[in-house]
Design an enzyme around this catalytic site. Structure first.
Site, PDB file in Angstrom:
ATOM      1  N   LYS A 194     -60.694 -85.290 -27.668  1.00 33.00           N
ATOM      2  CA  LYS A 194     -59.718 -84.693 -26.763  1.00 33.00           C
ATOM      3  C   LYS A 194     -59.114 -83.430 -27.373  1.00 33.00           C
ATOM      4  CE  LYS A 194     -55.820 -86.242 -24.021  1.00 33.00           C
ATOM      5  NZ  LYS A 194     -55.448 -87.358 -23.158  1.00 33.00           N
ATOM      6  N   ARG A 210     -63.944 -95.134 -19.626  1.00 33.94           N
ATOM      7  CA  ARG A 210     -64.616 -95.151 -20.929  1.00 33.94           C
ATOM      8  C   ARG A 210     -66.116 -95.190 -20.718  1.00 33.94           C
ATOM      9  NH1 ARG A 210     -63.612 -99.987 -22.961  1.00 33.94           N
ATOM     10  NH2 ARG A 210     -61.810-100.395 -21.684  1.00 33.94           N
ATOM     11  N   ARG A 260     -49.840 -89.486 -20.793  1.00 29.64           N
ATOM     12  CA  ARG A 260     -49.946 -90.387 -19.643  1.00 29.64           C
ATOM     13  C   ARG A 260     -49.875 -91.834 -20.135  1.00 29.64           C
ATOM     14  NH1 ARG A 260     -55.011 -89.677 -17.997  1.00 29.64           N
ATOM     15  NH2 ARG A 260     -54.747 -90.860 -16.080  1.00 29.64           N
TER      16      ARG A 260
HETATM   17  C1  BTN Z   1     -52.133 -87.029 -21.844  1.00 31.67           C
HETATM   18  O1  BTN Z   1     -53.284 -86.660 -22.035  1.00 31.67           O
HETATM   19  O2  BTN Z   1     -51.804 -88.202 -22.027  1.00 31.67           O
HETATM   20  C2  BTN Z   1     -51.118 -86.028 -21.367  1.00 31.67           C
HETATM   21  C3  BTN Z   1     -50.514 -85.252 -22.497  1.00 31.67           C
HETATM   22  C4  BTN Z   1     -49.527 -84.198 -22.027  1.00 31.67           C
HETATM   23  C5  BTN Z   1     -48.805 -83.527 -23.170  1.00 31.67           C
HETATM   24  C6  BTN Z   1     -47.970 -82.372 -22.713  1.00 31.67           C
HETATM   25  S1  BTN Z   1     -47.340 -81.432 -24.054  1.00 31.67           S
HETATM   26  C7  BTN Z   1     -46.281 -80.558 -22.992  1.00 31.67           C
HETATM   27  C8  BTN Z   1     -45.747 -81.552 -21.988  1.00 31.67           C
HETATM   28  N1  BTN Z   1     -44.565 -82.206 -22.497  1.00 31.67           N
HETATM   29  C9  BTN Z   1     -44.766 -83.514 -22.685  1.00 31.67           C
HETATM   30  O3  BTN Z   1     -43.905 -84.314 -23.144  1.00 31.67           O
HETATM   31  N2  BTN Z   1     -46.015 -83.852 -22.349  1.00 31.67           N
HETATM   32  C10 BTN Z   1     -46.758 -82.700 -21.857  1.00 31.67           C
END
Ligand code: BTN
Length: 319
Positions: free
Chosen positions: A179, A314, A114
């Protein structure tokens, strides 16, 4: 790279000669491929004179046959080796077929998080998958969907024996403040008309390399449980639970799981800072609303609700 990795995945020594024979290449070419494997996968490959090459530990690869059998009837499945991002591939497939599907990959070269962040996606270490799901009930189906996905993932990980995990608004799964899973939702099309949502999920499963320079503090199932896990069986568990959660979301919406989400929320009742663009908002987490907004008490009893998007949360140092 995949064929070489598959040979080495048993964690045993394989001589350059044997690898060359199996891949139909010279020993010099084997050496070059080993170098490439080290660079591109981030995997350590040991080499010993007279014995050959091996991985420090056996690694279970994603198994298309097993996954295809276990998930038959759930969704058309695409098991890939290296891809830019499973979300991107899912969108490409959606444009081509117009149909729901599940995309899973051994590695992502441009895994996205994100707010434009990068998602670390080393080869054969973790789970990276994207589900294309139809939106048939408009915004009502999308409201709280990302929270529902987070709760489903957290529930599955808890059933596997992960203790101390919880959800953080809107959709992170954490173990204490580390995380372990991130979720990226993207809507394709017009939600008031015909659309789909791409649900991208990344779970740190067997990643242990401390050298991985992820700024944010992270953990993995292997680090927490002290053993490596089968990504194949984990994926089946996750998808089965997730498809149930998506049916509940469609039938009853977020209100049906709001209390369960709050019970799993790590920061319920805690003092937090919410960064909304330039604005820094302080408050105590009261909970989430039926439309999945975060409700904060500003300290005077006045409660304000915030929608998702560009907000970060946070813990304040003193809470
Ligand atoms: C976050 O926490 O910022 C979201 C992370 C999301 C990662 C997943 S991995 C599978 C899918 N493909 C991506 O490019 N992103 C999501």
């Amino acid at each position: 790279m995949h064929d070489l990795f598959a040979i080495l995945s048993d964690g045993e020594f394989h001589s350059g000669e044997e690898i060359g024979r199996r891949l139909g290449i010279t020993r010099a070419a084997v050496w070059k491929q080993i170098q490439r494997l080290r660079e591109e996968s981030g995997q350590e490959v040991e080499s010993q004179r007279g014995k050959g090459y091996r991985l420090p530990n056996a690694v279970e690869m994603l198994d298309p046959d097993y996954l295809g059998k276990e998930l038959a009837g759930v969704l058309p499945l695409h098991v890939l080796q290296t891809i830019d991002s499973t979300n991107e591939e899912a969108k490409r497939l959606l444009r081509k077929t117009g149909k729901p599907c599940l995309v899973v990959a051994e590695q992502q070269t441009s895994g996205r998080g994100r707010r434009g962040r990068h998602w670390h996606s080393p080869y054969a270490a973790n789970l990276y998958f994207s589900l294309v799901w139809p939106v048939v009930a408009g915004m009502r189906q999308l409201e709280g969907l990302s929270l529902a996905v987070g709760l489903s993932v957290q529930g599955t990980l808890t059933r596997l024996g992960l203790t101390d995990s919880g959800v953080k608004w809107p959709n992170d799964v954490l173990v204490q403040d580390r995380k372990i899973s991130g979720i990226l939702l993207e809507v394709v099309g017009d939600p008031t008309d015909r659309s789909h949502v791409v649900i991208g999920v990344g779970i740190n499963v067997n990643m242990v390399a401390e050298q991985l320079a992820i700024k944010q503090s992270w953990t993995s199932l292997a680090l927490e449980l002290g053993r490596t896990l089968s990504r194949n069986t984990l994926l089946v568990e996750l998808i089965c639970d997730l498809s149930d959660a998506l049916q509940v979301q469609l039938a009853d919406g977020f209100p049906a799981i709001r209390e369960a989400w709050q019970a799993a929320s790590l920061w319920q009742g805690r003092k937090v800072v919410l960064q909304a663009g330039e604005n820094r908002i302080e408050g105590t987490v009261v909970g989430v609303t039926d439309t999945a907004e975060l409700a904060l008490d500003d300290g005077t009893g006045k409660i304000t609700c915030y929608a998702g998007g560009e907000l970060t949360l946070r813990l304040r140092d003193d809470s």
